[in-house]
Design a protein around this motif. Structure first.
Motif, short mmCIF file in Angstrom:
data_model
loop_
_atom_site.label_atom_id
_atom_site.label_comp_id
_atom_site.label_asym_id
_atom_site.label_seq_id
_atom_site.Cartn_x
_atom_site.Cartn_y
_atom_site.Cartn_z
N THR A 82 -9.18 75.72 -68.29
CA THR A 82 -9.62 74.43 -68.39
C THR A 82 -9.81 74.41 -69.76
OG1 THR A 82 -11.26 72.88 -67.55
CG2 THR A 82 -11.79 75.25 -67.45
N VAL A 83 -9.86 73.14 -70.29
CA VAL A 83 -10.36 72.77 -71.61
C VAL A 83 -11.99 73.15 -71.68
CG1 VAL A 83 -10.71 71.09 -73.30
CG2 VAL A 83 -8.90 71.15 -71.96
N LEU A 84 -12.57 72.75 -70.71
CA LEU A 84 -14.22 73.07 -70.69
C LEU A 84 -14.61 73.10 -69.37
CD1 LEU A 84 -16.21 73.52 -73.29
CD2 LEU A 84 -16.77 71.17 -72.73
N CYS A 85 -15.31 74.31 -69.07
CA CYS A 85 -15.65 74.36 -67.64
C CYS A 85 -16.84 73.66 -67.21
CB CYS A 85 -16.03 75.85 -67.10
SG CYS A 85 -17.56 76.51 -68.03
N GLY A 86 -17.30 73.66 -66.43
CA GLY A 86 -18.71 72.89 -65.82
C GLY A 86 -19.75 73.29 -66.48
N ALA A 87 -20.01 74.44 -66.59
CA ALA A 87 -21.30 75.14 -67.01
C ALA A 87 -21.29 74.88 -68.46
CB ALA A 87 -21.30 76.61 -66.83
N CYS A 88 -20.13 75.07 -69.29
CA CYS A 88 -20.24 74.79 -70.76
C CYS A 88 -20.26 73.39 -70.87
CB CYS A 88 -18.93 75.35 -71.47
SG CYS A 88 -18.74 77.21 -71.17
N SER B 54 -24.64 68.42 -72.22
CA SER B 54 -24.91 67.18 -71.94
C SER B 54 -25.91 66.50 -72.57
CB SER B 54 -25.19 67.43 -70.40
OG SER B 54 -26.46 68.19 -70.49
N GLY B 55 -26.66 66.93 -73.41
CA GLY B 55 -27.52 66.37 -74.04
C GLY B 55 -28.96 66.26 -73.44
N ALA B 56 -29.16 67.02 -72.37
CA ALA B 56 -30.24 66.81 -71.53
C ALA B 56 -31.48 67.30 -72.12
CB ALA B 56 -29.93 67.54 -70.23
N GLY B 57 -31.26 68.34 -73.02
CA GLY B 57 -32.32 68.88 -73.86
C GLY B 57 -32.76 68.39 -75.19
N VAL C 116 -5.79 77.82 -71.95
CA VAL C 116 -5.55 79.27 -71.59
C VAL C 116 -6.93 79.55 -71.25
CG1 VAL C 116 -6.02 81.59 -72.66
CG2 VAL C 116 -3.94 79.96 -73.65
N GLY C 117 -8.10 78.89 -71.36
CA GLY C 117 -9.25 79.18 -70.87
C GLY C 117 -10.20 78.17 -71.58
N CYS C 118 -11.39 78.22 -70.94
CA CYS C 118 -12.49 77.29 -71.41
C CYS C 118 -12.99 77.52 -72.86
CB CYS C 118 -13.75 77.47 -70.51
SG CYS C 118 -15.39 76.67 -71.14
N ALA C 119 -13.09 76.61 -73.75
CA ALA C 119 -13.33 76.84 -74.90
C ALA C 119 -14.65 77.35 -75.44
CB ALA C 119 -13.27 75.38 -75.90
N GLY C 120 -15.76 77.19 -74.17
CA GLY C 120 -16.90 77.49 -74.39
C GLY C 120 -17.16 79.36 -74.20
N CYS C 121 -16.69 79.61 -72.76
CA CYS C 121 -16.68 80.86 -72.27
C CYS C 121 -15.51 81.70 -71.91
CB CYS C 121 -17.62 80.88 -71.04
SG CYS C 121 -16.75 79.67 -69.46
#
Length: 263
Positions: A29-35, A40-43, A19-24
């Motif tokens: 999609t299951v999860l969009c690129g931004a979410c 990513s764990g970069a921070g 139905v849509g990204c789980a984050g936003c």
């Protein structure tokens, strides 16, 4: 029966065409690129709740618990969005690496998931912390870190739901609630680091109790430091997310107070 098939068809359709990204909620999609980037764990870095409970090992988190991250964690935990375990596991692996796993000295890493009550596992249909831990260990092994999941903790008595409880109430609710399974000490024969893992840290009460139970069984040295003269493996903790204001400041502006642990 007809209604049951209609519900099942809808659920299967959601798996094929989300139905849509789980984050936003954007896109199909299951999860969009931004979410995905937010997880990513970069921070990744050290966190310290305030107030900081005594006995809390050094904790590292992959990201701040807010907005999209909160939505993804809850979708996986409470709504059974199992495909999200992979990205949450990758975030957890980043937190484990931030704590020193795979660095100088090497050695095996034992990921010890915080156990869920049996009734919660039945209600959810899965054990979120253990599922994320398995994904994280697979990610770490692909990166050359000898990691495995060792579910050596268990509940020894019933506990109340932590939601809505304050820091003091959480400590009282969990005090003495966990214990190591028989034979758990064998993990110290191969692991150089014991890392308690969970999806989230807030007050730190759960991680404190998990660390206490492990230490009571003779597992793990305090402070997340390297194994000492006794040969005890280092004991630390790692989570996917933590409150944004709990991340320890680093760099020129950091103070001694910012850097100290809760031991």
């Amino acid at each position: 029966m007809r209604e049951w098939w209609r519900v099942l068809a809808g659920e299967l359709g959601g798996l094929v065409l989300p139905v849509g990204c789980a984050g936003c909620g954007a896109g199909r999609t299951v999860l969009c690129g931004a979410c995905r980037s937010a997880l990513s764990g970069a921070g990744a870095g050290p966190v310290r709740p305030s107030p900081c409970p005594a006995g809390l090992p050094v904790v590292h988190a992959a990201t701040a618990y807010r907005e999209a991250v909160r939505a993804v964690v809850l979708a996986h935990k409470e709504r059974g969005a199992l495909p999200l375990a992979a990205v949450l596991g990758a975030a957890l692996a980043a937190a484990v690496r931030a704590g020193g796993a795979g660095g100088a000295g090497g050695g095996g890493v034992a990921l010890v998931p915080v156990p869920s009550a049996r009734h919660r596992v039945r209600a959810r249909g899965h054990d979120p912390a253990r599922r994320i831990a398995l994904a994280a260990s697979a990610r770490l092994r692909r990166e050359g870190v000898p990691a495995r999941v060792t579910p050596v903790l268990r509940l020894r008595r019933a506990v109340a739901d932590q939601a809505g409880l304050g820091a003091v109430q959480r400590r009282e609710n969990l005090a003495g609630a966990l214990e190591a399974r028989p034979g758990a000490g064998r993990v110290t024969g191969w692991a150089a680091r014991i890392v308690i893992v969970d999806d989230l840290v807030t007050t730190g009460s759960t991680l404190v109790e998990a660390a206490r139970a492990l230490r009571a069984a003779g597992i793990g040295a305090p402070g997340g430091a390297a194994a000492g003269a006794t040969g005890a493996a280092a004991l630390a903790a790692a989570v996917v997310a933590a409150p944004a204001d709990s991340f320890v400041r680093r760099g020129p502006g950091a103070t001694r107070t910012d850097q100290k642990t809760c031991e």
